[in-house]
Design a protein around this motif. Structure first.
Motif, PDB file in Angstrom:
ATOM      1  N   LYS A 143       0.838  -1.205   0.000  1.00 48.16           N
ATOM      2  CA  LYS A 143       0.000   0.000   0.000  1.00 48.16           C
ATOM      3  C   LYS A 143       0.870   1.250   0.000  1.00 48.16           C
ATOM      4  O   LYS A 143       0.603   2.210  -0.713  1.00 48.16           O
ATOM      5  CB  LYS A 143      -0.889   0.012   1.254  1.00 48.16           C
ATOM      6  CG  LYS A 143      -2.066  -0.939   1.217  1.00 48.16           C
ATOM      7  CD  LYS A 143      -2.933  -0.716   2.462  1.00 48.16           C
ATOM      8  CE  LYS A 143      -3.619  -1.997   2.911  1.00 48.16           C
ATOM      9  NZ  LYS A 143      -4.013  -1.930   4.333  1.00 48.16           N
ATOM     10  N   GLN A 144       1.917   1.236   0.810  1.00 47.51           N
ATOM     11  CA  GLN A 144       2.776   2.409   0.950  1.00 47.51           C
ATOM     12  C   GLN A 144       3.446   2.780  -0.376  1.00 47.51           C
ATOM     13  O   GLN A 144       3.503   3.950  -0.746  1.00 47.51           O
ATOM     14  CB  GLN A 144       3.840   2.147   2.015  1.00 47.51           C
ATOM     15  CG  GLN A 144       3.294   2.053   3.421  1.00 47.51           C
ATOM     16  CD  GLN A 144       3.065   3.418   4.022  1.00 47.51           C
ATOM     17  OE1 GLN A 144       3.968   4.233   4.077  1.00 47.51           O
ATOM     18  NE2 GLN A 144       1.849   3.682   4.472  1.00 47.51           N
ATOM     19  N   ILE A 145       3.971   1.772  -1.076  1.00 51.79           N
ATOM     20  CA  ILE A 145       4.693   2.080  -2.314  1.00 51.79           C
ATOM     21  C   ILE A 145       3.726   2.589  -3.379  1.00 51.79           C
ATOM     22  O   ILE A 145       4.065   3.460  -4.189  1.00 51.79           O
ATOM     23  CB  ILE A 145       5.506   0.866  -2.829  1.00 51.79           C
ATOM     24  CG1 ILE A 145       6.511   1.299  -3.884  1.00 51.79           C
ATOM     25  CG2 ILE A 145       4.614  -0.217  -3.382  1.00 51.79           C
ATOM     26  CD1 ILE A 145       7.747   1.954  -3.360  1.00 51.79           C
ATOM     27  N   ALA A 184      16.886  12.982  -4.626  1.00 52.80           N
ATOM     28  CA  ALA A 184      16.317  13.517  -3.382  1.00 52.80           C
ATOM     29  C   ALA A 184      14.929  12.939  -3.135  1.00 52.80           C
ATOM     30  O   ALA A 184      14.563  12.613  -2.002  1.00 52.80           O
ATOM     31  CB  ALA A 184      16.260  15.039  -3.457  1.00 52.80           C
ATOM     32  N   THR A 185      14.160  12.795  -4.224  1.00 52.65           N
ATOM     33  CA  THR A 185      12.826  12.203  -4.090  1.00 52.65           C
ATOM     34  C   THR A 185      12.914  10.758  -3.602  1.00 52.65           C
ATOM     35  O   THR A 185      12.149  10.327  -2.730  1.00 52.65           O
ATOM     36  CB  THR A 185      12.089  12.238  -5.443  1.00 52.65           C
ATOM     37  OG1 THR A 185      11.986  13.594  -5.874  1.00 52.65           O
ATOM     38  CG2 THR A 185      10.701  11.645  -5.322  1.00 52.65           C
ATOM     39  N   GLU A 235      12.677   6.970   3.157  1.00 54.30           N
ATOM     40  CA  GLU A 235      12.729   7.206   4.603  1.00 54.30           C
ATOM     41  C   GLU A 235      11.331   7.319   5.201  1.00 54.30           C
ATOM     42  O   GLU A 235      11.105   6.874   6.328  1.00 54.30           O
ATOM     43  CB  GLU A 235      13.537   8.472   4.889  1.00 54.30           C
ATOM     44  CG  GLU A 235      15.003   8.293   4.497  1.00 54.30           C
ATOM     45  CD  GLU A 235      15.933   9.271   5.187  1.00 54.30           C
ATOM     46  OE1 GLU A 235      15.548  10.445   5.314  1.00 54.30           O
ATOM     47  OE2 GLU A 235      17.032   8.844   5.597  1.00 54.30           O
ATOM     48  N   LYS A 236      10.421   7.864   4.434  1.00 54.69           N
ATOM     49  CA  LYS A 236       9.057   7.979   4.930  1.00 54.69           C
ATOM     50  C   LYS A 236       8.430   6.595   5.104  1.00 54.69           C
ATOM     51  O   LYS A 236       7.873   6.271   6.152  1.00 54.69           O
ATOM     52  CB  LYS A 236       8.230   8.818   3.947  1.00 54.69           C
ATOM     53  CG  LYS A 236       6.842   9.166   4.447  1.00 54.69           C
ATOM     54  CD  LYS A 236       6.131  10.080   3.447  1.00 54.69           C
ATOM     55  CE  LYS A 236       4.693  10.350   3.847  1.00 54.69           C
ATOM     56  NZ  LYS A 236       3.996  11.177   2.843  1.00 54.69           N
ATOM     57  N   TRP A 282       8.279   0.925  10.635  1.00 52.97           N
ATOM     58  CA  TRP A 282       8.653   0.710  12.043  1.00 52.97           C
ATOM     59  C   TRP A 282       7.446   0.871  12.965  1.00 52.97           C
ATOM     60  O   TRP A 282       7.216   0.049  13.852  1.00 52.97           O
ATOM     61  CB  TRP A 282       9.738   1.712  12.462  1.00 52.97           C
ATOM     62  CG  TRP A 282      11.040   1.493  11.785  1.00 52.97           C
ATOM     63  CD1 TRP A 282      11.447   0.356  11.149  1.00 52.97           C
ATOM     64  CD2 TRP A 282      12.115   2.433  11.665  1.00 52.97           C
ATOM     65  NE1 TRP A 282      12.702   0.536  10.629  1.00 52.97           N
ATOM     66  CE2 TRP A 282      13.141   1.802  10.942  1.00 52.97           C
ATOM     67  CE3 TRP A 282      12.311   3.734  12.100  1.00 52.97           C
ATOM     68  CZ2 TRP A 282      14.343   2.440  10.634  1.00 52.97           C
ATOM     69  CZ3 TRP A 282      13.517   4.365  11.799  1.00 52.97           C
ATOM     70  CH2 TRP A 282      14.509   3.715  11.077  1.00 52.97           C
ATOM     71  N   ARG A 283       6.715   1.959  12.732  1.00 56.64           N
ATOM     72  CA  ARG A 283       5.558   2.209  13.593  1.00 56.64           C
ATOM     73  C   ARG A 283       4.552   1.070  13.472  1.00 56.64           C
ATOM     74  O   ARG A 283       4.015   0.598  14.469  1.00 56.64           O
ATOM     75  CB  ARG A 283       4.897   3.528  13.196  1.00 56.64           C
ATOM     76  CG  ARG A 283       5.536   4.737  13.855  1.00 56.64           C
ATOM     77  CD  ARG A 283       4.581   5.931  13.801  1.00 56.64           C
ATOM     78  NE  ARG A 283       4.497   6.475  12.457  1.00 56.64           N
ATOM     79  CZ  ARG A 283       5.297   7.452  11.987  1.00 56.64           C
ATOM     80  NH1 ARG A 283       6.224   7.959  12.764  1.00 56.64           N
ATOM     81  NH2 ARG A 283       5.154   7.910  10.779  1.00 56.64           N
TER      82      ARG A 283
END
Lengths: 112, 112
Positions: free
Chosen positions: A104-106, B85-86, B92-93, B99-100
């Motif tokens: 989902k994140q990607i 940069a993107t 990282e996001k 992790w959360r």
DNA sequence: TAGCGTTATATCCTATCAAATATAACGCTT
DNA sequence: AAGCGTTATATTTGATAGGATATAACGCTA
């Protein structure tokens, strides 16, 4: 471009690795074969490595995940404990959930 | 027993690793130093390894993440592209979100 | 009591990966 | 035109993890 996101998770106890994908595969192979040496052969892994992994799991887990027996019927063997079965179950469940989450994140990121 | 869950994520393109934690650290170090060799030294990594990583990233990504220059002012150098940069930002996001997510999962499992 | 297949352990050996080293090519600077 | 610091690349060296091998210890079986 078709980017895919992959992951590996593992559980640590006191900063030491307790359980990862490879160890879970080994636990399952032992449950199926009833033997450490047969499980190692099944996975194409040396007995030495398999033994070291099981030893690490048992010494670091709150309770043993595998019980081994030297000698006796069939020469001995290794069996999965109920606690070991719980560890497998929890790990695999979280791992699958993690895969779904990352997919989902990607997609949400819309990387090109 | 105090179990912790850890993870590593990475992005693949055509089955090859494109970006992981180590590569992101390298990209950031290059952005800071403007030089591949200085970035490698900063991270305690050999120049050879750093170069191979950057080469792999650039050949597999949709667009280059790092532009290098041989000769010229200061002997040359390396700079991060906007696309690079993107990539860092997205990686990282997602990593933090992962992790959360896993922390919640391990707490929900109530392993003892 | 002899035999068996297993776990447990030590030792040696090898394959692989990374570090170290050396060197060429390059283009601005002075 | 010479010098500098960088990227780019090949070759050698070294360290380390894992495989291969050997062997002891064990307890049921027959």
């Amino acid at each position: 471009m078709d980017y895919k996101i992959k992951s590996r998770i593992w559980i640590e106890a006191d900063g030491n690795i307790l359980l990862g994908e490879g160890r879970v595969s080994l636990l399952k192979a032992i449950a199926e074969t009833g033997s450490l040496s047969k499980a190692a052969k099944k996975l194409g892994m040396s007995y030495k490595k398999a033994w070291a992994l099981i030893d690490a799991i048992n010494t670091r887990a709150a309770k043993p995940a595998i019980v081994t027996n030297i000698g006796g019927k069939g020469g001995g063997g290794a069996t999965l404990t109920p606690y070991g079965a719980t560890l497998i179950e929890v790990f695999e469940k979280i791992n699958k959930n993690c895969w779904r989450f990352l997919d989902k994140q990607i997609k949400k990121s819309e990387l090109e």
